[in-house]
Write a protein that holds these residues in place. Structure first.
Motif: not given
Length: 177
Positions: A116-143
Motif C-alpha cells: 500500500p502506498v499510504n504506508k510509510s517507507k519504514l512500514s513497507r520495508f519491515l516485512p523484508l527486514a523481518s524475513a532477513c532477521e529470520n533467515g529467510l532471505v539469501y543473497v545470490l552474491v555471484d549475480t
C-alpha cells in the motif's frame, strides 16, 4: 521457484542543475516453495550507472528508462514478473497503466507493487527486514558485481525510513520492500 524484478522508478537525467537525482533502480527476487527468498542482480549491461560505476540503476528520462526496462525484461525472460510502483493519485495510476501496457506488448507480465502506498517507507520495508532477521532471505552474491553489491548493502544498512536525500539514497530499500 517464482521470479520477479521490482523497480523504483525515476525520470530525471543528471545535469549541472541536478547532479544527484534519484535513479531508476531494480532488483530481482526469487521465492522457492519453502518460503525462502533469494535476492539477485542479473542485470542487462545497459542497466548501469556510469557516474557511480554500478549496475542496477541509472538516471534517464522516461523514454530511455522504459527502453532499458524492456531490455532488462528480455534478459530476465518471460517467466520473470515485472513489479512496478503506482504513485498516489490519478496521474500515478495512469502512468502505471501506460507502462504496463507498453511492456505487455513485448510479451512480459506486469503487476503493480502490492504494498500500500499510504504506508510509510519504514512500514513497507519491515516485512523484508523481518524475513532477513529470520533467515529467510539469501543473497545470490555471484549475480552481482562486487561494487554494486557493496553499494546495495550500504543503502540497505543505512535505511531509516526517511525520504532519500542527495547524500543518502533509498532506491534499493524501496524496490526490495
Amino acid at each position: 521457484v517464482t521470479c520477479c524484478r521490482a523497480y523504483d522508478l525515476a525520470a530525471t537525467e543528471r545535469s549541472q542543475a541536478v547532479k544527484w537525482p534519484d535513479p531508476t533502480a531494480c532488483g530481482k527476487m526469487y521465492r522457492d516453495r519453502q518460503g525462502y527468498y533469494y535476492l539477485a542482480g542479473e542485470y542487462h549491461p545497459d542497466f548501469y550507472d556510469d557516474v557511480l560505476g554500478i549496475q542496477g540503476q541509472f538516471c534517464k528520462r522516461a523514454g530511455d528508462r522504459d527502453n532499458h526496462i524492456i531490455k532488462q525484461a528480455q534478459t530476465d525472460g518471460a517467466d520473470c514478473l515485472i513489479i512496478l510502483p503506482v504513485d498516489v493519485g490519478a496521474a500515478g495510476k495512469s502512468n502505471y497503466m501506460s507502462m504496463a501496457s507498453n511492456i505487455a506488448q513485448y510479451g512480459f507480465s506486469v503487476k503493480q507493487d502490492p504494498m500500500p502506498v499510504n504506508k510509510s517507507k519504514l512500514s513497507r520495508f519491515l516485512p523484508l527486514a523481518s524475513a532477513c532477521e529470520n533467515g529467510l532471505v539469501y543473497v545470490l552474491v555471484d549475480t552481482f558485481d562486487k561494487k554494486t553489491l557493496e553499494y546495495i548493502y550500504k543503502q540497505l544498512e543505512a535505511f531509516t525510513g526517511e525520504r532519500s536525500t542527495t547524500e543518502r539514497k533509498d532506491d534499493f530499500a524501496d524496490l526490495f520492500a
